[in-house]
Design a protein around this motif. Structure first.
Motif, mmCIF file in Angstrom:
data_model
loop_
_atom_site.group_PDB
_atom_site.id
_atom_site.type_symbol
_atom_site.label_atom_id
_atom_site.label_comp_id
_atom_site.label_asym_id
_atom_site.label_seq_id
_atom_site.Cartn_x
_atom_site.Cartn_y
_atom_site.Cartn_z
ATOM 1 N N ILE A 224 29.647 -38.652 -11.094
ATOM 2 C CA ILE A 224 28.779 -38.506 -9.932
ATOM 3 C C ILE A 224 27.679 -37.468 -10.156
ATOM 4 O O ILE A 224 26.550 -37.620 -9.673
ATOM 5 C CB ILE A 224 29.600 -38.166 -8.657
ATOM 6 C CG1 ILE A 224 28.723 -38.222 -7.404
ATOM 7 C CG2 ILE A 224 30.301 -36.829 -8.806
ATOM 8 C CD1 ILE A 224 28.138 -39.585 -7.122
ATOM 9 N N THR A 225 27.972 -36.414 -10.922
ATOM 10 C CA THR A 225 26.958 -35.393 -11.194
ATOM 11 C C THR A 225 25.751 -36.002 -11.886
ATOM 12 O O THR A 225 24.597 -35.792 -11.471
ATOM 13 C CB THR A 225 27.549 -34.271 -12.073
ATOM 14 O OG1 THR A 225 28.643 -33.670 -11.384
ATOM 15 C CG2 THR A 225 26.496 -33.209 -12.375
ATOM 16 N N TYR A 226 25.997 -36.778 -12.949
ATOM 17 C CA TYR A 226 24.896 -37.372 -13.706
ATOM 18 C C TYR A 226 24.221 -38.489 -12.915
ATOM 19 O O TYR A 226 23.009 -38.705 -13.048
ATOM 20 C CB TYR A 226 25.393 -37.890 -15.050
ATOM 21 C CG TYR A 226 25.635 -36.799 -16.069
ATOM 22 C CD1 TYR A 226 24.608 -35.940 -16.454
ATOM 23 C CD2 TYR A 226 26.879 -36.624 -16.658
ATOM 24 C CE1 TYR A 226 24.808 -34.941 -17.390
ATOM 25 C CE2 TYR A 226 27.101 -35.629 -17.598
ATOM 26 C CZ TYR A 226 26.056 -34.793 -17.957
ATOM 27 O OH TYR A 226 26.265 -33.803 -18.888
ATOM 28 N N GLN A 227 24.988 -39.220 -12.096
ATOM 29 C CA GLN A 227 24.367 -40.240 -11.249
ATOM 30 C C GLN A 227 23.319 -39.614 -10.337
ATOM 31 O O GLN A 227 22.184 -40.100 -10.243
ATOM 32 C CB GLN A 227 25.436 -40.940 -10.404
ATOM 33 C CG GLN A 227 26.357 -41.865 -11.166
ATOM 34 C CD GLN A 227 27.283 -42.614 -10.220
ATOM 35 O OE1 GLN A 227 26.846 -43.163 -9.211
ATOM 36 N NE2 GLN A 227 28.563 -42.628 -10.535
ATOM 37 N N LEU A 228 23.717 -38.546 -9.656
ATOM 38 C CA LEU A 228 22.802 -37.906 -8.714
ATOM 39 C C LEU A 228 21.626 -37.262 -9.435
ATOM 40 O O LEU A 228 20.482 -37.342 -8.962
ATOM 41 C CB LEU A 228 23.563 -36.870 -7.887
ATOM 42 C CG LEU A 228 24.615 -37.434 -6.927
ATOM 43 C CD1 LEU A 228 25.382 -36.308 -6.258
ATOM 44 C CD2 LEU A 228 23.971 -38.328 -5.880
ATOM 45 N N GLN A 229 21.878 -36.624 -10.585
ATOM 46 C CA GLN A 229 20.795 -36.015 -11.358
ATOM 47 C C GLN A 229 19.739 -37.055 -11.723
ATOM 48 O O GLN A 229 18.541 -36.854 -11.516
ATOM 49 C CB GLN A 229 21.343 -35.377 -12.634
ATOM 50 C CG GLN A 229 21.988 -34.032 -12.455
ATOM 51 C CD GLN A 229 22.466 -33.462 -13.775
ATOM 52 O OE1 GLN A 229 22.390 -34.113 -14.818
ATOM 53 N NE2 GLN A 229 22.967 -32.244 -13.742
ATOM 54 N N LEU A 230 20.199 -38.177 -12.276
ATOM 55 C CA LEU A 230 19.270 -39.201 -12.758
ATOM 56 C C LEU A 230 18.454 -39.781 -11.607
ATOM 57 O O LEU A 230 17.221 -39.891 -11.687
ATOM 58 C CB LEU A 230 20.039 -40.307 -13.477
ATOM 59 C CG LEU A 230 19.180 -41.352 -14.192
ATOM 60 C CD1 LEU A 230 18.612 -40.772 -15.483
ATOM 61 C CD2 LEU A 230 19.972 -42.608 -14.491
#
Length: 251
Positions: free
Chosen positions: A171-177
């Motif tokens: 979820i961290t990388y999903q939101l970052q991207l």
């Protein structure tokens, strides 16, 4: 840039995957495609970015038929970030991003100072500038996807297609991207697996089911308990947080 599909139909043998799909993404609009696995989301996107050729219907970029535009010219208008990106050679991060400059160059033309500056700026935008000399293969999945996004930005297009680029990310990388993409001020068309992510980032949503559009509109108008029950076969509740952001709770 305005991007449209009109009556796109595509079959694999006797299996009709897309059954006359028409969508539109307006200038600088973030449009999401949602639907169950096998509903046709990725197939439609592949028609838009020319991996597949529809049996009938057409894709339009600013009212120009995609079939009438050269591949190189369309690559100057539309860039893609896909779900999986594999390289057989050990490219550096900078080398991967510089690949995005190829639509702007003649055959065998070498990268110049302007290309490197554009690539560095793209890495800065996705917050990967410190990784420029790292081997792409040594990066985490989320870091690799940010580099692939930087490659797309180096193309300097006005439309970006996201073909479920965050499905394998936490979820961290999903939101970052997606936060980076949302701030780019581009026309975006994205296939999205997570309905809460779609609610958070999309201006407009199209729902595909069995190769057809069954609903379209704003997230609040489309993401209803009734639609989720009918399309996904699950019960849900729709709630809003203190900032007015909707959230879907699956029961």
């Amino acid at each position: 840039m305005r991007t449209q599909t009109k009556d796109i139909r595509l079959s694999y043998g006797a299996n009709e995957v897309l059954k006359g799909v028409s969508i539109e993404a307006g200038h600088k609009e973030f449009v999401g495609l949602i639907g169950p696995n096998g509903s046709g989301k990725s197939t439609l996107l592949k028609c838009i970015y020319r991996v597949l050729k529809p049996d009938c219907g057409a894709v339009f970029l600013d009212d120009r038929k995609l079939a009438d535009i050269s591949v190189k010219e369309s690559a100057r208008k539309l860039a893609v970030v896909a779900q999986h990106n594999y390289y057989n050679f050990d490219f550096s991060v900078m080398e991967v991003v510089l690949m995005g400059r190829s639509p702007h160059k003649k055959a065998l033309e070498r990268d110049n100072a302007k290309d490197y500056e554009i690539a560095r700026q793209a890495l800065l935008t996705v917050r990967m500038e410190e990784f420029a000399e790292r081997s792409f293969s040594t990066l985490s999945g989320g870091e690799q996807q940010r580099v692939i996004l930087a490659r797309a930005l180096a193309q300097q297009t006005s439309c970006l297609v996201l073909d479920e680029p965050t499905n394998h990310l936490d979820i961290t990388y999903q939101l970052q991207l997606l936060r980076i993409v949302k701030q780019l001020d581009l026309t975006v068309i994205s296939a999205i697996h997570d309905l809460n992510i779609a609610a958070m980032f999309c201006d407009r949503i199209y729902v595909l089911q069995a190769g057809e559009i069954v609903a379209q509109g704003t997230p609040k108008n489309v993401l209803t308990r009734e639609m989720i029950r009918e399309v996904y076969r699950v019960e849900s509740e729709i709630v809003e947080d203190t900032k007015g952001q909707m959230h879907i709770l699956f029961l």
